[in-house]
Design a protein around this motif. Sequence first.
Motif, PDB file in Angstrom:
ATOM      1  N   ARG A 196      34.126   4.936 -60.793  1.00 37.97           N
ATOM      2  CA  ARG A 196      34.271   3.770 -61.664  1.00 37.97           C
ATOM      3  C   ARG A 196      35.726   3.687 -62.113  1.00 37.97           C
ATOM      4  O   ARG A 196      36.353   4.705 -62.396  1.00 37.97           O
ATOM      5  CB  ARG A 196      33.342   3.878 -62.884  1.00 37.97           C
ATOM      6  CG  ARG A 196      31.857   3.983 -62.525  1.00 37.97           C
ATOM      7  CD  ARG A 196      31.334   2.713 -61.910  1.00 37.97           C
ATOM      8  NE  ARG A 196      29.907   2.751 -61.629  1.00 37.97           N
ATOM      9  CZ  ARG A 196      29.378   3.051 -60.447  1.00 37.97           C
ATOM     10  NH1 ARG A 196      30.170   3.374 -59.436  1.00 37.97           N
ATOM     11  NH2 ARG A 196      28.073   3.033 -60.266  1.00 37.97           N
ATOM     12  N   PHE A 197      36.248   2.453 -62.189  1.00 39.28           N
ATOM     13  CA  PHE A 197      37.653   2.245 -62.506  1.00 39.28           C
ATOM     14  C   PHE A 197      37.792   1.053 -63.450  1.00 39.28           C
ATOM     15  O   PHE A 197      36.894   0.232 -63.583  1.00 39.28           O
ATOM     16  CB  PHE A 197      38.468   1.914 -61.250  1.00 39.28           C
ATOM     17  CG  PHE A 197      38.226   2.809 -60.070  1.00 39.28           C
ATOM     18  CD1 PHE A 197      38.998   3.943 -59.887  1.00 39.28           C
ATOM     19  CD2 PHE A 197      37.240   2.521 -59.127  1.00 39.28           C
ATOM     20  CE1 PHE A 197      38.802   4.771 -58.786  1.00 39.28           C
ATOM     21  CE2 PHE A 197      37.031   3.331 -58.033  1.00 39.28           C
ATOM     22  CZ  PHE A 197      37.815   4.465 -57.863  1.00 39.28           C
ATOM     23  N   GLN A 198      38.994   0.940 -64.063  1.00 39.30           N
ATOM     24  CA  GLN A 198      39.400  -0.311 -64.711  1.00 39.30           C
ATOM     25  C   GLN A 198      40.486  -0.933 -63.852  1.00 39.30           C
ATOM     26  O   GLN A 198      41.521  -0.314 -63.584  1.00 39.30           O
ATOM     27  CB  GLN A 198      39.935  -0.099 -66.130  1.00 39.30           C
ATOM     28  CG  GLN A 198      40.337  -1.425 -66.756  1.00 39.30           C
ATOM     29  CD  GLN A 198      40.781  -1.344 -68.204  1.00 39.30           C
ATOM     30  OE1 GLN A 198      41.338  -2.294 -68.737  1.00 39.30           O
ATOM     31  NE2 GLN A 198      40.525  -0.227 -68.860  1.00 39.30           N
ATOM     32  N   SER A 199      40.229  -2.142 -63.382  1.00 37.34           N
ATOM     33  CA  SER A 199      41.177  -2.804 -62.491  1.00 37.34           C
ATOM     34  C   SER A 199      42.381  -3.316 -63.275  1.00 37.34           C
ATOM     35  O   SER A 199      42.410  -3.299 -64.512  1.00 37.34           O
ATOM     36  CB  SER A 199      40.497  -3.975 -61.783  1.00 37.34           C
ATOM     37  OG  SER A 199      40.243  -5.019 -62.713  1.00 37.34           O
ATOM     38  N   ALA A 200      43.381  -3.782 -62.515  1.00 36.99           N
ATOM     39  CA  ALA A 200      44.588  -4.317 -63.148  1.00 36.99           C
ATOM     40  C   ALA A 200      44.269  -5.523 -64.025  1.00 36.99           C
ATOM     41  O   ALA A 200      44.997  -5.822 -64.976  1.00 36.99           O
ATOM     42  CB  ALA A 200      45.613  -4.682 -62.082  1.00 36.99           C
ATOM     43  N   GLY A 201      43.172  -6.217 -63.719  1.00 32.16           N
ATOM     44  CA  GLY A 201      42.759  -7.356 -64.533  1.00 32.16           C
ATOM     45  C   GLY A 201      41.803  -6.972 -65.641  1.00 32.16           C
ATOM     46  O   GLY A 201      41.151  -7.831 -66.234  1.00 32.16           O
TER      47      GLY A 201
ATOM     48  N   ALA B  66      41.925   9.439 -58.353  1.00 33.75           N
ATOM     49  CA  ALA B  66      43.067   9.369 -59.261  1.00 33.75           C
ATOM     50  C   ALA B  66      43.789   8.054 -59.049  1.00 33.75           C
ATOM     51  O   ALA B  66      43.575   7.363 -58.046  1.00 33.75           O
ATOM     52  CB  ALA B  66      44.013  10.546 -59.023  1.00 33.75           C
ATOM     53  N   GLN B  67      44.676   7.718 -59.993  1.00 26.62           N
ATOM     54  CA  GLN B  67      45.546   6.559 -59.824  1.00 26.62           C
ATOM     55  C   GLN B  67      46.860   7.022 -59.215  1.00 26.62           C
ATOM     56  O   GLN B  67      47.616   7.783 -59.825  1.00 26.62           O
ATOM     57  CB  GLN B  67      45.814   5.847 -61.155  1.00 26.62           C
ATOM     58  CG  GLN B  67      46.681   4.613 -60.964  1.00 26.62           C
ATOM     59  CD  GLN B  67      46.868   3.753 -62.200  1.00 26.62           C
ATOM     60  OE1 GLN B  67      47.634   2.784 -62.184  1.00 26.62           O
ATOM     61  NE2 GLN B  67      46.153   4.066 -63.273  1.00 26.62           N
ATOM     62  N   GLY B  68      47.098   6.608 -57.975  1.00 24.39           N
ATOM     63  CA  GLY B  68      48.315   7.000 -57.288  1.00 24.39           C
ATOM     64  C   GLY B  68      49.526   6.315 -57.884  1.00 24.39           C
ATOM     65  O   GLY B  68      49.422   5.344 -58.642  1.00 24.39           O
ATOM     66  N   GLN B  69      50.700   6.819 -57.534  1.00 23.63           N
ATOM     67  CA  GLN B  69      51.934   6.251 -58.087  1.00 23.63           C
ATOM     68  C   GLN B  69      52.162   4.817 -57.650  1.00 23.63           C
ATOM     69  O   GLN B  69      52.978   4.113 -58.247  1.00 23.63           O
ATOM     70  CB  GLN B  69      53.125   7.131 -57.688  1.00 23.63           C
ATOM     71  CG  GLN B  69      53.165   8.450 -58.445  1.00 23.63           C
ATOM     72  CD  GLN B  69      54.371   9.291 -58.093  1.00 23.63           C
ATOM     73  OE1 GLN B  69      55.013   9.089 -57.059  1.00 23.63           O
ATOM     74  NE2 GLN B  69      54.684  10.266 -58.936  1.00 23.63           N
TER      75      GLN B  69
ATOM     76  N   SER C 211      42.371   5.607 -66.378  1.00 19.18           N
ATOM     77  CA  SER C 211      42.035   6.689 -65.446  1.00 19.18           C
ATOM     78  C   SER C 211      40.637   6.444 -64.885  1.00 19.18           C
ATOM     79  O   SER C 211      39.822   5.759 -65.499  1.00 19.18           O
ATOM     80  CB  SER C 211      42.080   8.038 -66.168  1.00 19.18           C
ATOM     81  OG  SER C 211      43.376   8.285 -66.684  1.00 19.18           O
ATOM     82  N   PRO C 212      40.333   6.988 -63.726  1.00 16.51           N
ATOM     83  CA  PRO C 212      39.025   6.761 -63.103  1.00 16.51           C
ATOM     84  C   PRO C 212      37.972   7.747 -63.595  1.00 16.51           C
ATOM     85  O   PRO C 212      38.267   8.727 -64.288  1.00 16.51           O
ATOM     86  CB  PRO C 212      39.307   6.980 -61.619  1.00 16.51           C
ATOM     87  CG  PRO C 212      40.388   8.021 -61.626  1.00 16.51           C
ATOM     88  CD  PRO C 212      41.235   7.736 -62.826  1.00 16.51           C
TER      89      PRO C 212
END
Length: 586
Positions: A286-291, A549-552, A578-579
């Motif tokens: 599960r993630f939070q997107s850029a939007g 993870a959130q890559g660079q 963070s995921p």
Amino acid sequence: MPVTRKRRLLSAVVPVVAAVLIGVGLVPARAGVGDTLSAYGGYLSTAYNIYNKLLGNEVSVADALEQITAQIEQVRTEVLAEVGRLAAGQVKSCTEDAVINLDDLDKYSPDVSQQFALNATKCVTDAKAGISGVSELAAADVMGTALNAIGPIALIARAHAGLSTGALRQSLIIANQQYLARITPKHEYVLWWGDGYTEYSTMGKWYAGSRGYDGTVRTDPSRIYKIPFKEPLVVGKTPVVADGAPQLDWSGTDTQVLEAMSKGAPIARAVLPQLQLMDTPTVAARFQSAGHGLAVSSVSGVTEQLTQQMAANSTPAVAALPTGGFVTAFQAPDNNLAFVSPTGAVSGLGLGMAAGTSPSIAVLPDGSWTIAFIANNGRLWTRSANGTGGPVGPGAGLLADDGSSPAISVNALGGWVIAYQSAEHLLVTVTSSGAVTSSGLGMDHTATPAVTRYLPGGFKVAFRDSHDGLWTYDPITGGTDLKRTMDPNGNPAITTLSDGKTEIAYGTSDYLLATVSPAGAVASVGLGIVPGTSPAITATAGGAFVIVAQGQDGHAWQYPSTTGIGVQLNLTLDRYSSPAVTASAG
């Protein structure tokens, strides 16, 4: 596949072949009948695939039941006819009962539904025993057919009744492997001789009442001959007849027939891939997107952004249910706690959260879930599946650090355990029994701990201390300095592997993803992560694990230990989010 008749055997061969007549009853194959068994296996494989989608949270229990029922309906007549070949007994009667009554499962009371599920499970175990226990191969073959007709019914019935399915899935895999071992041809094949032509069978082990690849039953014992082959048949390769055996003219042979010949027990071969997929934990992230939308990964690894919005910079939480599917918790834009059910239904729980914090969720062995979070009054709270919850600890509840979030996990000694940072910046744990324990270990005021079940003490915590060092804590050992410096704004993740040991993932001080093995060995994954974000980790089968993870580059990345290669997912994340990740339960 159509039956292929090849040219006449050389005349000199005929007397030799006739000398190895075996007493097994078969009748000639009927040209043009086609893939009866393959099609039958296809329907049952689809039924198992639907259950896999349920495990992956892609369909609801109700939808899975409807779809599996439709698949069984397609082959009901064939199932009943095939099982009718068995002598009267438990497997025959229980298979017929389940196949006939599946249509009404959604109409039964909870007690009746549970009994239906238990009866279907017993039918699977009886068929499994019959495959290896009956003396006649014909009966073993029908037992395998019954096994895979009842298998998807038992799985969906148990899910419908709220029962676990892990042990049943494992039993179905083993049973089909036993079925293949008993039926699959080895180094000899049977040919039917008639009118000077040879027709090739689908199985090398023939028996009275066996079926050819076209579905016809062989019963005539007068024209069956056994021809030994030097090695198993391979699709597209000319068969090699054993030394000293009649050499056959294979020119003009249809390779489709060779394919049919090389695949005994076609039903088992059709369903085993789906069953083995069930036995492989499904990783769900599960993630939070850029939007700022909640995004999920499906069973196929494809990410999808939902319409549901999240509070900026917060992290969702996810956990697997023992019956399949996942539950998710997150902070909504209005700073209230929100929940996503296994069917994907989103509901607000009406509980305010501290801004800038994230919830954590754990599923207990009985399938109930509990969410831990920091309420908008700065106190530690929980919310459970049965609707209960409220402040944790005496009075108004335990006061937490205002820049940290809690973590919750199953306690290996029973119930749950929460790890959090107190207002005094100390690591504190509290169990579902009400025991509150301060570790006396200092934490950085922005740090959030991670916790996992662990014996002998019940749990182990990983956290960043007040000097950005990586530490662990458990009730038996106490605090352990791993002597690693972390990202000064990141947090570690910890999981319990299949062997009971733990693996840690964290961001280094130079913002690279790294792991700490159960033996204490530190390894760099070779993936750069965004400063201030934290990885997530979950255990999979055989001591393996998966990190997200959130890559660079701002994208979500997935790192499975089985390949050691990071994979970029097609999703851009919120810069400070963070995921979360979990794997399907058994």
